[in-house]
Design a protein around this motif. Sequence first.
Motif, PDB file in Angstrom:
ATOM      1  N   MET A  95       0.840  -1.199   0.000  1.00 17.99           N
ATOM      2  CA  MET A  95       0.000   0.000   0.000  1.00 17.99           C
ATOM      3  C   MET A  95       0.874   1.248   0.000  1.00 17.99           C
ATOM      4  N   SER A  96       0.500   2.249  -0.804  1.00 21.67           N
ATOM      5  CA  SER A  96       1.258   3.484  -0.879  1.00 21.67           C
ATOM      6  C   SER A  96       1.121   4.268   0.429  1.00 21.67           C
ATOM      7  N   ARG A  97       2.099   5.123   0.681  1.00 23.49           N
ATOM      8  CA  ARG A  97       2.016   5.984   1.854  1.00 23.49           C
ATOM      9  C   ARG A  97       0.842   6.954   1.690  1.00 23.49           C
ATOM     10  N   ILE A  98       0.070   7.113   2.757  1.00 20.63           N
ATOM     11  CA  ILE A  98      -1.164   7.900   2.687  1.00 20.63           C
ATOM     12  C   ILE A  98      -0.882   9.353   3.073  1.00 20.63           C
ATOM     13  N   ALA A  99      -1.487  10.274   2.355  1.00 18.19           N
ATOM     14  CA  ALA A  99      -1.391  11.693   2.679  1.00 18.19           C
ATOM     15  C   ALA A  99      -2.792  12.256   2.896  1.00 18.19           C
ATOM     16  N   ILE A 100      -2.885  13.275   3.742  1.00 19.18           N
ATOM     17  CA  ILE A 100      -4.137  13.999   3.939  1.00 19.18           C
ATOM     18  C   ILE A 100      -3.855  15.464   3.630  1.00 19.18           C
ATOM     19  N   GLU A 101      -4.466  15.976   2.581  1.00 21.90           N
ATOM     20  CA  GLU A 101      -4.154  17.327   2.122  1.00 21.90           C
ATOM     21  C   GLU A 101      -5.431  18.055   1.689  1.00 21.90           C
ATOM     22  N   ASP A 102      -5.422  19.376   1.842  1.00 20.51           N
ATOM     23  CA  ASP A 102      -6.458  20.204   1.225  1.00 20.51           C
ATOM     24  C   ASP A 102      -6.087  20.395  -0.242  1.00 20.51           C
ATOM     25  N   VAL A 103      -7.042  20.152  -1.124  1.00 18.22           N
ATOM     26  CA  VAL A 103      -6.799  20.327  -2.561  1.00 18.22           C
ATOM     27  C   VAL A 103      -7.902  21.212  -3.144  1.00 18.22           C
ATOM     28  N   LYS A 104      -7.589  21.812  -4.265  1.00 19.13           N
ATOM     29  CA  LYS A 104      -8.563  22.659  -4.948  1.00 19.13           C
ATOM     30  C   LYS A 104      -9.348  21.860  -5.984  1.00 19.13           C
ATOM     31  N   LYS A 117     -22.392  20.108  -6.194  1.00 18.09           N
ATOM     32  CA  LYS A 117     -22.604  21.566  -6.185  1.00 18.09           C
ATOM     33  C   LYS A 117     -21.298  22.343  -6.040  1.00 18.09           C
ATOM     34  N   CYS A 118     -20.201  21.649  -5.757  1.00 12.44           N
ATOM     35  CA  CYS A 118     -18.910  22.330  -5.621  1.00 12.44           C
ATOM     36  C   CYS A 118     -18.490  22.906  -6.970  1.00 12.44           C
ATOM     37  N   ARG A 119     -17.781  23.983  -6.909  1.00 12.79           N
ATOM     38  CA  ARG A 119     -17.357  24.667  -8.116  1.00 12.79           C
ATOM     39  C   ARG A 119     -15.850  24.875  -8.136  1.00 12.79           C
ATOM     40  N   ARG A 120     -15.347  25.233  -9.282  1.00 12.40           N
ATOM     41  CA  ARG A 120     -13.928  25.503  -9.464  1.00 12.40           C
ATOM     42  C   ARG A 120     -13.450  26.526  -8.423  1.00 12.40           C
ATOM     43  N   GLY A 121     -12.365  26.183  -7.766  1.00  7.94           N
ATOM     44  CA  GLY A 121     -11.808  27.069  -6.742  1.00  7.94           C
ATOM     45  C   GLY A 121     -12.171  26.661  -5.328  1.00  7.94           C
ATOM     46  N   ASP A 122     -13.208  25.827  -5.181  1.00  8.81           N
ATOM     47  CA  ASP A 122     -13.552  25.330  -3.844  1.00  8.81           C
ATOM     48  C   ASP A 122     -12.447  24.395  -3.341  1.00  8.81           C
ATOM     49  N   THR A 123     -12.360  24.268  -2.022  1.00  7.59           N
ATOM     50  CA  THR A 123     -11.351  23.408  -1.406  1.00  7.59           C
ATOM     51  C   THR A 123     -12.014  22.208  -0.756  1.00  7.59           C
ATOM     52  N   VAL A 124     -11.417  21.034  -0.949  1.00 12.26           N
ATOM     53  CA  VAL A 124     -11.883  19.817  -0.262  1.00 12.26           C
ATOM     54  C   VAL A 124     -10.667  19.142   0.383  1.00 12.26           C
ATOM     55  N   ASN A 125     -10.917  18.439   1.468  1.00 11.83           N
ATOM     56  CA  ASN A 125      -9.846  17.687   2.111  1.00 11.83           C
ATOM     57  C   ASN A 125      -9.816  16.279   1.540  1.00 11.83           C
ATOM     58  N   LEU A 151     -14.732  15.578 -11.412  1.00 17.08           N
ATOM     59  CA  LEU A 151     -13.968  16.621 -10.739  1.00 17.08           C
ATOM     60  C   LEU A 151     -12.486  16.394 -11.009  1.00 17.08           C
ATOM     61  N   ILE A 152     -11.778  17.495 -11.266  1.00 18.99           N
ATOM     62  CA  ILE A 152     -10.310  17.468 -11.317  1.00 18.99           C
ATOM     63  C   ILE A 152      -9.811  18.151 -10.053  1.00 18.99           C
ATOM     64  N   LEU A 153      -8.960  17.452  -9.304  1.00 17.38           N
ATOM     65  CA  LEU A 153      -8.517  17.912  -7.988  1.00 17.38           C
ATOM     66  C   LEU A 153      -6.996  18.038  -7.954  1.00 17.38           C
ATOM     67  N   GLY A 154      -6.522  19.028  -7.227  1.00 15.07           N
ATOM     68  CA  GLY A 154      -5.079  19.148  -7.081  1.00 15.07           C
ATOM     69  C   GLY A 154      -4.674  20.504  -6.522  1.00 15.07           C
ATOM     70  N   PRO A 155      -3.393  20.758  -6.357  1.00 19.12           N
ATOM     71  CA  PRO A 155      -2.354  19.730  -6.472  1.00 19.12           C
ATOM     72  C   PRO A 155      -2.377  18.787  -5.275  1.00 19.12           C
ATOM     73  N   PHE A 156      -2.040  17.505  -5.543  1.00 20.74           N
ATOM     74  CA  PHE A 156      -1.991  16.489  -4.502  1.00 20.74           C
ATOM     75  C   PHE A 156      -0.614  15.842  -4.544  1.00 20.74           C
ATOM     76  N   GLY A 157       0.113  15.898  -3.445  1.00 19.45           N
ATOM     77  CA  GLY A 157       1.510  15.490  -3.405  1.00 19.45           C
ATOM     78  C   GLY A 157       1.763  14.030  -3.712  1.00 19.45           C
ATOM     79  N   HIS A 170     -10.393   9.387  -0.390  1.00 20.32           N
ATOM     80  CA  HIS A 170     -11.499   9.732   0.497  1.00 20.32           C
ATOM     81  C   HIS A 170     -11.628  11.246   0.534  1.00 20.32           C
ATOM     82  N   LEU A 171     -12.823  11.752   0.261  1.00 20.83           N
ATOM     83  CA  LEU A 171     -13.041  13.196   0.279  1.00 20.83           C
ATOM     84  C   LEU A 171     -13.948  13.591   1.431  1.00 20.83           C
ATOM     85  N   GLN A 172     -13.568  14.669   2.116  1.00 23.24           N
ATOM     86  CA  GLN A 172     -14.447  15.255   3.121  1.00 23.24           C
ATOM     87  C   GLN A 172     -15.391  16.219   2.415  1.00 23.24           C
TER      88      GLN A 172
END
Length: 263
Positions: free
Chosen positions: A1-10, A84-92, A24-30, A42-44
Motif C-alpha cells: 500500500m502506498s504511503r497515505i497523505a491527507i491534504e487540502d486540494v482545490k 454543487k462544488c465549483r472551481r476554486g472550492d477546497t476539499v480535504n 472533478l479534477i482535484l489538485g495539487p496532490f503530493g 477519500h473526500l471530506q
Amino acid sequence: MSRIAIEDVKILDSSDLGRGNYRLILGPFGRSRSIMAGQFVHLQVPGGSVFFRRAFSVYDVNPEEKTLEILFKVFGRGTALLAKCRRGDTVNLMGPLGHGFDPPGKKESVILAAGGIGMPPLYFLAKQMIQKKHESDKIHFFYGGNCRADLIEVARIKKLGVKLHLSTDDGSFGFKGFVTSGIKEYLENNKGDYRLYACGPTGMLKAIDRVAQERTIPGQLSLEAPMPCGIGVCLGCVLPLTSGGYTRVCREGPVYNIGEVLL
C-alpha cells in the motif's frame, strides 16, 4: 500500500456529464504520482453537515501537474453536495487508499468489464497499460449501462485505442444485454488465454466471478462497498472470504483475485 497523505486540494474543474454523473479534477496532490489503478481516495464533503468522508475510485492522474480525476454519480446527500462544488472550492483529500490492480504481462490478452459508474478504475488501468507499451488491440474493454445515457466518457475511452464493446440493458446503444452476456459471447467465439478485470455493481461482479471461475480465467475484481473510514477501523465494509474469515474492503481491497471473496 502506498504511503497515505491527507491534504487540502482545490477543485480545478467540475463537469456535469448528465443523468447525475459528475467529473472533478482535484489538485495539487503530493501523492498523485504514486496512485495505482484500482486505488481510491477519500473526500471530506465541504460544509461540515456530512460527517463521514466519501470514497471514490481514481479515474485518471496527471503526475506532472499533480492532479487527479474522479467520476461519481449522485446517490445521496454527500455526493449531491459534492456535485454543487465549483472551481476554486477546497476539499480535504485522503489517499491513495487500498490496493490497486496487479498489472498484466505485456503480451497477455485482457478483458476489462465495467458496469455503470464502475468504469473509472478500468479506464485508469487501460491507460497505465498502454503507457507501459501494452498492445492496445489486446485490451478488450466491455462497458455497459442501463441505457445509452449511462455510458459516459465513451469518446475518451475510444482515444485509448482499445477494442471497445458497448452494451445497454434496453438495447438503446451497442449490444443489447448485460456486460456479462457480451463477454460470454465473445469468449465463445474467440478462444484463447485471457486475464480479466472488473468493476461495477455487486450483481455484475458476482456473474463475472462465476464466468471466470467456470473457464479458469485469472483476474481481479474491484469491489464497491460503503467505506466510512477508509482505513479499516470502522469495519463498515467487511465481507466474507471463500477460504473462511473476513476481509475489510477498504484496507485489504478493494481489489481481490477472482474467487477470493464470497459475493
